[in-house]
Scaffold this motif. Structure first.
Motif, mmCIF file in Angstrom:
data_model
loop_
_atom_site.group_PDB
_atom_site.id
_atom_site.type_symbol
_atom_site.label_atom_id
_atom_site.label_comp_id
_atom_site.label_asym_id
_atom_site.label_seq_id
_atom_site.Cartn_x
_atom_site.Cartn_y
_atom_site.Cartn_z
ATOM 1 N N ALA A 178 26.108 24.729 61.258
ATOM 2 C CA ALA A 178 25.432 26.016 61.479
ATOM 3 C C ALA A 178 25.427 26.824 60.192
ATOM 4 O O ALA A 178 26.466 26.963 59.537
ATOM 5 C CB ALA A 178 26.152 26.802 62.570
ATOM 6 N N ASP A 179 24.246 27.315 59.830
ATOM 7 C CA ASP A 179 24.132 28.254 58.712
ATOM 8 C C ASP A 179 24.374 29.631 59.308
ATOM 9 O O ASP A 179 23.529 30.183 60.009
ATOM 10 C CB ASP A 179 22.732 28.149 58.106
ATOM 11 C CG ASP A 179 22.526 29.149 56.974
ATOM 12 O OD1 ASP A 179 23.310 30.117 56.876
ATOM 13 O OD2 ASP A 179 21.566 28.977 56.210
ATOM 14 N N SER A 239 37.070 31.404 61.240
ATOM 15 C CA SER A 239 37.207 30.411 60.162
ATOM 16 C C SER A 239 36.359 30.813 58.963
ATOM 17 O O SER A 239 36.807 30.718 57.812
ATOM 18 C CB SER A 239 36.734 29.031 60.637
ATOM 19 O OG SER A 239 37.494 28.626 61.726
ATOM 20 N N CYS A 240 35.124 31.275 59.238
ATOM 21 C CA CYS A 240 34.235 31.702 58.143
ATOM 22 C C CYS A 240 34.844 32.896 57.410
ATOM 23 O O CYS A 240 34.861 32.943 56.168
ATOM 24 C CB CYS A 240 32.862 32.101 58.693
ATOM 25 S SG CYS A 240 31.998 30.780 59.540
ATOM 26 N N TRP A 243 34.849 22.694 59.011
ATOM 27 C CA TRP A 243 34.551 22.567 57.574
ATOM 28 C C TRP A 243 33.661 23.750 57.200
ATOM 29 O O TRP A 243 32.604 23.953 57.797
ATOM 30 C CB TRP A 243 33.851 21.243 57.329
ATOM 31 C CG TRP A 243 33.418 20.995 55.931
ATOM 32 C CD1 TRP A 243 33.964 21.494 54.789
ATOM 33 C CD2 TRP A 243 32.321 20.155 55.528
ATOM 34 N NE1 TRP A 243 33.300 21.020 53.690
ATOM 35 C CE2 TRP A 243 32.285 20.199 54.111
ATOM 36 C CE3 TRP A 243 31.388 19.368 56.200
ATOM 37 C CZ2 TRP A 243 31.328 19.496 53.373
ATOM 38 C CZ3 TRP A 243 30.442 18.667 55.469
ATOM 39 C CH2 TRP A 243 30.421 18.731 54.075
ATOM 40 N N ILE A 244 34.117 24.530 56.225
ATOM 41 C CA ILE A 244 33.391 25.732 55.802
ATOM 42 C C ILE A 244 32.979 25.590 54.336
ATOM 43 O O ILE A 244 33.801 25.255 53.481
ATOM 44 C CB ILE A 244 34.278 27.003 55.960
ATOM 45 C CG1 ILE A 244 34.807 27.148 57.410
ATOM 46 C CG2 ILE A 244 33.523 28.252 55.513
ATOM 47 C CD1 ILE A 244 33.767 27.382 58.471
ATOM 48 N N GLN A 245 31.685 25.852 54.078
ATOM 49 C CA GLN A 245 31.171 25.817 52.695
ATOM 50 C C GLN A 245 30.526 27.173 52.403
ATOM 51 O O GLN A 245 29.732 27.668 53.216
ATOM 52 C CB GLN A 245 30.132 24.718 52.553
ATOM 53 C CG GLN A 245 30.685 23.315 52.755
ATOM 54 C CD GLN A 245 29.576 22.343 53.100
ATOM 55 O OE1 GLN A 245 29.026 22.370 54.204
ATOM 56 N NE2 GLN A 245 29.213 21.510 52.155
ATOM 57 N N HIS A 251 26.537 32.880 51.420
ATOM 58 C CA HIS A 251 26.024 32.216 52.615
ATOM 59 C C HIS A 251 27.086 31.234 53.087
ATOM 60 O O HIS A 251 27.651 30.522 52.271
ATOM 61 C CB HIS A 251 24.761 31.417 52.257
ATOM 62 C CG HIS A 251 23.577 31.926 52.951
ATOM 63 N ND1 HIS A 251 22.748 32.863 52.395
ATOM 64 C CD2 HIS A 251 23.093 31.652 54.189
ATOM 65 C CE1 HIS A 251 21.803 33.143 53.250
ATOM 66 N NE2 HIS A 251 21.981 32.425 54.343
ATOM 67 N N VAL A 252 27.319 31.164 54.387
ATOM 68 C CA VAL A 252 28.390 30.300 54.896
ATOM 69 C C VAL A 252 27.822 29.215 55.822
ATOM 70 O O VAL A 252 27.066 29.507 56.744
ATOM 71 C CB VAL A 252 29.433 31.138 55.677
ATOM 72 C CG1 VAL A 252 30.563 30.257 56.169
ATOM 73 C CG2 VAL A 252 29.994 32.251 54.801
ATOM 74 N N MET A 253 28.200 27.976 55.546
ATOM 75 C CA MET A 253 27.861 26.855 56.431
ATOM 76 C C MET A 253 29.130 26.453 57.183
ATOM 77 O O MET A 253 30.205 26.338 56.567
ATOM 78 C CB MET A 253 27.380 25.636 55.638
ATOM 79 C CG MET A 253 26.165 25.875 54.778
ATOM 80 S SD MET A 253 24.702 26.262 55.728
ATOM 81 C CE MET A 253 24.209 24.626 56.190
ATOM 82 N N MET A 254 28.998 26.242 58.466
ATOM 83 C CA MET A 254 30.146 25.868 59.301
ATOM 84 C C MET A 254 29.801 24.552 60.009
ATOM 85 O O MET A 254 28.755 24.449 60.648
ATOM 86 C CB MET A 254 30.378 26.965 60.337
ATOM 87 C CG MET A 254 31.424 26.660 61.376
ATOM 88 S SD MET A 254 31.367 27.871 62.728
ATOM 89 C CE MET A 254 29.834 27.423 63.525
ATOM 90 N N THR A 255 30.680 23.564 59.901
ATOM 91 C CA THR A 255 30.411 22.264 60.534
ATOM 92 C C THR A 255 31.590 21.876 61.419
ATOM 93 O O THR A 255 32.749 21.950 61.001
ATOM 94 C CB THR A 255 30.211 21.174 59.453
ATOM 95 O OG1 THR A 255 29.206 21.620 58.535
ATOM 96 C CG2 THR A 255 29.776 19.847 60.066
#
Ligand SMILES: N[C@@H](CCC[C@H](N)C(=O)O)C(=O)O
Length: 281
Positions: free
Chosen positions: A116-117, A222-223, A249-251, A257-261
């Protein structure tokens, strides 16, 4: 009233399909249904899909009957529900929440692994619901239950207070959360995380959620925790967040901008009995 139960690494939600159910959800019913002893039990209810300008929208309710702006695990769960119920066949979709739009992508055929973005993380005191002059709400001293903590606040569509610590536990976060959630620092309550940095690419958190209490996992938490740790120079921008229920997993990119997987799982279908809905304790 029919619900479908799912969990995202132990953060459990009931999906209430407003296209298929006719009964209105209200705060009393939400409290009863989410109760772990007297009801079905869950960390919240996801109501939808509503359709807004051709896009899916979801409302997130906490077990105390309050409405949340966002839920990271809730978004992944709701995306899987949309796929399971046949609302979408696409690999990517947009889901609107009260805390902004989220773009999701299914990473496997059964929809159990989702990226998810989450949009842009904000450290602005206003976005984090703090009073006083506008500032980046980092490393501020806050007192919860007569103890002072080093707090950094962020908004991931909803509000968070992150407290780095050498050692963390369920007991510690519950002690702090009992005061922080409703403390006068925040205009509309807050989600609290205590965070331990394991190394540059791994952090561990314990969570006390707004309107919920202790939970095994939280996506937006988490983000926020990863964002704060990165902002304070404690970790790199690519990090695994470890929680009692599992990992996300957070990028984070250069624009915040945060990506969450992470994963999601369906659990069961439930229908409330007439007895249950009539019962007044
Ligand atoms: N479990 C969620 C967060 C749910 C919303 C929160 N309780 C609030 O009121 O902001 C997540 O996975 O992000």
């Amino acid at each position: 009233m029919k619900f479908e139960k799912y969990h995202g690494i132990g953060n459990d939600y009931l999906v209430y399909d407003c296209q298929k159910n006719t009964e209105e959800l209200d705060a009393d019913k939400i409290r009863k249904i989410c109760d772990r002893n007297f009801g079905v039990g869950s960390d919240g209810i996801l109501a939808g899909p509503y359709i807004e300008d051709g896009e899916f929208a979801v409302r997130v309710f906490n077990p105390d009957g309050s409405e949340a702006k966002r839920a990271g695990n809730g978004i992944r769960i709701f995306a899987k529900y949309l796929k399971d119920a046949g609302y979408t066949l696409s690999e990517r979709l947009t889901i609107r929440t009260k805390g902004g739009k989220v773009q999701v992508r299914f990473l496997n055929a059964d929809g159990t692994r989702i990226q998810a973005d989450m949009g842009k993380l904000s450290f602005s005191s206003k976005d984090a619901g703090l009073a006083g002059e506008a500032r980046e709400a980092l490393r501020e001293k806050m007192v919860f239950g007569q103890k002072e903590y080093d707090c950094s606040c962020a908004s991931m569509g909803n509000t968070h207070c992150v407290i780095p610590m050498a050692e963390i536990s369920r007991e510690k976060v519950c002690t702090i959360g009992a005061f922080s959630e409703r403390s006068a620092y925040f205009g509309d309550r807050v989600n609290t995380q205590i965070m331990k940095v394991l190394d540059k690419n791994n952090i561990q958190i314990e969570i006390f959620e707004r309107g919920v209490g202790y939970t095994l996992a939280s996506g937006t938490s988490s983000c926020a925790a990863a964002g704060v740790a990165y902002k304070l120079g404690m970790i790199d921008s690519d990090v695994m967040v470890h929680m009692p229920g599992g990992k996300l997993w957070i990028q984070i990119d250069e624009d915040w901008h945060v990506m969450m997987t992470g994963s999601v799982q369906s659990v069961c279908r439930v229908e409330m009995t007439e007895d249950f809905l009539r019962f007044e304790p």
